[in-house]
Enzyme design. Structure first.
Site, mmCIF file in Angstrom:
data_model
loop_
_atom_site.group_PDB
_atom_site.id
_atom_site.type_symbol
_atom_site.label_atom_id
_atom_site.label_comp_id
_atom_site.label_asym_id
_atom_site.label_seq_id
_atom_site.Cartn_x
_atom_site.Cartn_y
_atom_site.Cartn_z
ATOM 1 N N TYR A 1 -16.433 -18.165 38.543
ATOM 2 C CA TYR A 1 -15.989 -18.832 37.464
ATOM 3 C C TYR A 1 -14.339 -19.210 38.283
ATOM 4 O O TYR A 1 -14.165 -20.353 38.445
ATOM 5 C CB TYR A 1 -15.491 -18.155 36.077
ATOM 6 N N SER A 2 -13.521 -18.159 38.210
ATOM 7 C CA SER A 2 -11.992 -18.451 38.709
ATOM 8 C C SER A 2 -11.957 -19.200 39.972
ATOM 9 O O SER A 2 -12.583 -18.856 40.759
ATOM 10 C CB SER A 2 -11.123 -17.225 38.761
ATOM 11 N N SER B 1 -15.476 -10.522 41.245
ATOM 12 C CA SER B 1 -16.038 -9.063 41.318
ATOM 13 C C SER B 1 -17.404 -8.936 41.969
ATOM 14 O O SER B 1 -18.413 -9.903 41.527
ATOM 15 C CB SER B 1 -15.973 -8.321 40.112
ATOM 16 N N GLU C 1 -19.457 -11.162 28.000
ATOM 17 C CA GLU C 1 -18.852 -10.326 28.692
ATOM 18 C C GLU C 1 -17.696 -9.437 28.048
ATOM 19 O O GLU C 1 -17.275 -8.393 28.175
ATOM 20 C CB GLU C 1 -17.992 -11.303 29.929
HETATM 21 C C1 LIG Z 1 -10.180 -7.055 37.863
HETATM 22 C C2 LIG Z 1 -10.623 -8.405 37.814
HETATM 23 C C3 LIG Z 1 -11.683 -8.913 37.935
HETATM 24 C C4 LIG Z 1 -11.972 -10.186 38.055
HETATM 25 N N1 LIG Z 1 -13.195 -10.636 38.149
HETATM 26 C C5 LIG Z 1 -13.610 -12.091 38.340
HETATM 27 C C6 LIG Z 1 -14.834 -12.105 38.227
HETATM 28 O O1 LIG Z 1 -15.802 -11.729 38.846
HETATM 29 N N2 LIG Z 1 -14.943 -13.693 38.463
HETATM 30 C C7 LIG Z 1 -14.155 -14.531 38.051
HETATM 31 O O2 LIG Z 1 -14.466 -15.910 38.090
HETATM 32 N N3 LIG Z 1 -12.828 -14.364 37.890
HETATM 33 C C8 LIG Z 1 -12.428 -12.936 37.826
HETATM 34 N N4 LIG Z 1 -11.481 -12.426 37.497
HETATM 35 C C9 LIG Z 1 -10.286 -13.441 37.368
HETATM 36 C C10 LIG Z 1 -9.745 -13.730 35.990
HETATM 37 O O3 LIG Z 1 -10.502 -14.014 35.014
HETATM 38 C C11 LIG Z 1 -8.576 -14.313 36.019
HETATM 39 O O4 LIG Z 1 -7.525 -13.544 36.885
HETATM 40 C C12 LIG Z 1 -7.876 -14.420 34.676
HETATM 41 O O5 LIG Z 1 -8.456 -15.480 33.825
HETATM 42 C C13 LIG Z 1 -6.330 -15.132 34.852
HETATM 43 O O6 LIG Z 1 -6.287 -16.325 35.640
HETATM 44 P P1 LIG Z 1 -5.123 -16.421 36.732
HETATM 45 O O7 LIG Z 1 -5.266 -15.008 37.485
HETATM 46 O O8 LIG Z 1 -5.389 -17.757 37.507
HETATM 47 O O9 LIG Z 1 -3.863 -16.445 36.176
HETATM 48 P P2 LIG Z 1 -3.148 -17.729 35.474
HETATM 49 O O10 LIG Z 1 -3.993 -18.428 34.678
HETATM 50 O O11 LIG Z 1 -2.346 -18.367 36.646
HETATM 51 O O12 LIG Z 1 -2.012 -16.926 34.652
HETATM 52 C C14 LIG Z 1 -0.817 -16.370 35.006
HETATM 53 C C15 LIG Z 1 -0.024 -15.989 33.697
HETATM 54 O O13 LIG Z 1 0.527 -17.009 32.957
HETATM 55 C C16 LIG Z 1 -0.188 -16.589 31.470
HETATM 56 N N5 LIG Z 1 -0.670 -17.779 30.899
HETATM 57 C C17 LIG Z 1 -1.699 -18.840 31.525
HETATM 58 N N6 LIG Z 1 -1.871 -19.864 30.649
HETATM 59 C C18 LIG Z 1 -1.378 -19.401 29.466
HETATM 60 C C19 LIG Z 1 -1.212 -19.958 28.246
HETATM 61 N N7 LIG Z 1 -1.931 -20.995 27.706
HETATM 62 N N8 LIG Z 1 -0.579 -19.179 27.061
HETATM 63 C C20 LIG Z 1 0.025 -18.274 27.549
HETATM 64 N N9 LIG Z 1 0.041 -17.640 28.639
HETATM 65 C C21 LIG Z 1 -0.719 -18.115 29.553
HETATM 66 C C22 LIG Z 1 -1.418 -15.738 31.627
HETATM 67 O O14 LIG Z 1 -1.614 -14.729 30.812
HETATM 68 C C23 LIG Z 1 -0.769 -14.856 32.990
HETATM 69 O O15 LIG Z 1 0.000 -13.716 32.522
HETATM 70 C C24 LIG Z 1 -11.156 -11.219 37.338
HETATM 71 C C25 LIG Z 1 -9.598 -10.635 37.528
HETATM 72 C C26 LIG Z 1 -9.546 -9.010 37.552
HETATM 73 C C27 LIG Z 1 -8.022 -8.887 37.332
#
Ligand SMILES: Cc1cc2nc3c(=O)[nH]c(=O)nc-3n(C[C@H](O)[C@H](O)[C@H](O)COP(=O)(O)OP(=O)(O)OC[C@H]3O[C@@H](n4cnc5c(N)ncnc54)[C@H](O)[C@@H]3O)c2cc1C
Length: 403
Positions: free
Chosen positions: A126-127, A159, A242
């Site tokens: 996804y991400s 992951s 999930e």
């Molecule tokens: C242990 C772990 C396993 C994971 N496994 C997977 C996986 O298997 N597959 C996959 O695809 N992804 C996976 N992820 C990714 C995860 O889904 C993303 O890290 C998460 O959705 C946040 O996206 P980002 O890291 O791009 O942060 P960003 O979206 O860049 O966010 C950065 C900060 O801004 C805040 N923020 C962003 N938008 C808003 C808003 N509209 N309102 C308020 N606050 C906001 C967020 O809360 C965060 O604090 C995993 C992450 C972790 C930590």
């Protein structure tokens, strides 16, 4: 097709089957990497599925028994009573449920039985570097060429990608419609030349998640889930499963140290550390226990919603609560150990556990949607607050500026 059986007969049947088959002593759940499922566990899951216990709510043609939710819960209670895993996958198996509800028949026939038996490893593609919380902003593309799609792009935080056979992939298939409408959902084969997986090092010093570089990867057209361009809807189904699983619980200490038996973990730790009579710690411990009990009740409520076929925004409540519980529980563990929590390593596993759990709590507060995003969902869908402004919502994605 459904099976007609009385509750009592069903209970007897499960009990007898478990008595004949369940041998917990021999079962290691994880493989040596700590990420995949062990061979013993696979053999057990195959037994459970062959006997029709894996997904009892599903129809018989999909290895189920067509039982009601109430009867499936009888089976789950009997499994839980002897701590046997493998049943209830019709509620909890993210991959199999998503495929069964949205997949094409040939792919379902091939993979649903294997997914119930953990014979294929899966990951979530996804991400992306520029699309996490704003997942609808993905830029990985899938272009139809004859009988297959050609996929190009990059995913991150994936992951389990290093051992995965398939990834549930979201990719853009139409750039001329607003961002949510041009996305499609696929089961993408991972073991191919067009997929390069690079492990990332985590805060816990583990490498469970990865970067995935996708260059002209091939996905057969039969691996599309739902209609072309409806991937956002399929994703919502998958995310609800999930979040339900993430709200249920979380990883325990990495050391695998024996936790308290019937006593709460924190009470046992405070007793062992000789601080159980400290009034402030007692309050903190009581607060964590109360949160846990409330969360269990909330989860039961959310799952009842899901069982009735509605995707439940209450799931976000459970996941957010679990994230708060894990951070708070780790903080209280650290407070109980006091200065001893500064020690690390095998000499003092209690501190090793507290520190690992403190770092690992971020798993739940970021993965599967951050705490802030869960709060937005609760605000908008549960409390009915006004929606967050989204300037690019109705613009053709081609015209949206990339970050
Ligand atoms: C242990 C772990 C396993 C994971 N496994 C997977 C996986 O298997 N597959 C996959 O695809 N992804 C996976 N992820 C990714 C995860 O889904 C993303 O890290 C998460 O959705 C946040 O996206 P980002 O890291 O791009 O942060 P960003 O979206 O860049 O966010 C950065 C900060 O801004 C805040 N923020 C962003 N938008 C808003 C808003 N509209 N309102 C308020 N606050 C906001 C967020 O809360 C965060 O604090 C995993 C992450 C972790 C930590």
């Amino acid at each position: 097709m459904t099976e007609t059986v009385t509750d009592e007969a069903l209970r007897e049947e499960v009990r007898a089957w478990l008595a004949d088959n369940w041998r917990p002593e021999a079962l290691k759940t994880r493989d040596t990497s700590g990420w995949g499922v062990s061979e013993e566990m696979k053999a057990w899951l195959a037994k459970v599925a062959d006997a029709g216990w894996a997904a009892p709510r599903w129809p018989v043609e999909w290895e189920g028994r067509g039982l009601s939710d109430a009867q499936a819960r009888i089976i789950e209670r009997e499994f839980a009573a002897v701590r046997a895993p493998g049943t209830g996958q019709d509620r909890t198996n993210l991959w199999a449920n998503t495929l069964l509800s949205k997949g094409q028949d040939a792919l379902k026939k091939d993979l649903v039985p294997k997914l119930l038996r953990s014979q294929v490893n899966m990951c979530l593609l996804y991400s992306e570097p520029g699309a996490g919380s704003d997942l609808a902003g993905i830029r990985t593309r899938a272009d139809l060429q004859g009988d297959h799609y050609v996929v190009n792009g990059q995913k991150v935080w994936t992951s389990g990608a290093a051992i995965a056979d398939y990834g549930m992939l979201i990719a853009r298939t139409n750039w001329d419609v607003p961002k949510h409408q041009g996305i499609s959902f696929f089961f993408c084969p991972m073991k191919q030349a067009g997929i390069e997986v690079r492990p990332l090092r985590q805060i816990t010093d583990e490498s469970h998640f990865n970067e995935v570089f996708i260059t002209d990867a091939i996905v057969p057209a039969g691996n599309l889930l739902g209609e072309l361009g409806t991937g956002w809807g399929v994703l919502q189904t998958a995310l609800a499963y999930e979040r339900s699983v993430m709200g249920d619980g979380a990883r325990g200490p990495r050391s695998g140290a024996a936790e308290a038996t019937n006593e709460d973990v924190l009470i046992a730790l405070a007793r062992e550390a000789g601080v159980l009579s400290d009034p402030l710690l007692r309050q903190d411990i009581a607060k964590v226990i109360a949160y846990k009990k409330l969360n269990a009740l909330n989860n039961a409520r959310a799952k009842a919603d899901l069982a009735q076929g509605t995707s439940s925004p209450l799931m976000s409540l459970g996941k957010l609560a679990m994230s708060r519980i894990l951070h708070e529980e780790a903080r209280v563990r650290t407070a109980i150990l006091g200065a001893g929590s500064l020690l690390e390593g095998k000499d003092y596993p209690r501190a090793e556990d507290a520190n690992f759990l403190t770092l690992n709590a971020y798993f739940t507060s970021i993965g599967g949607g951050t705490d802030q995003i869960q709060r937005n969902i609760i605000g908008e869908r549960v409390l009915g607050l006004p929606k967050e402004p989204e300037v690019d919502r109705d613009v053709a994605f081609r015209q949206v500026r990339g970050g």
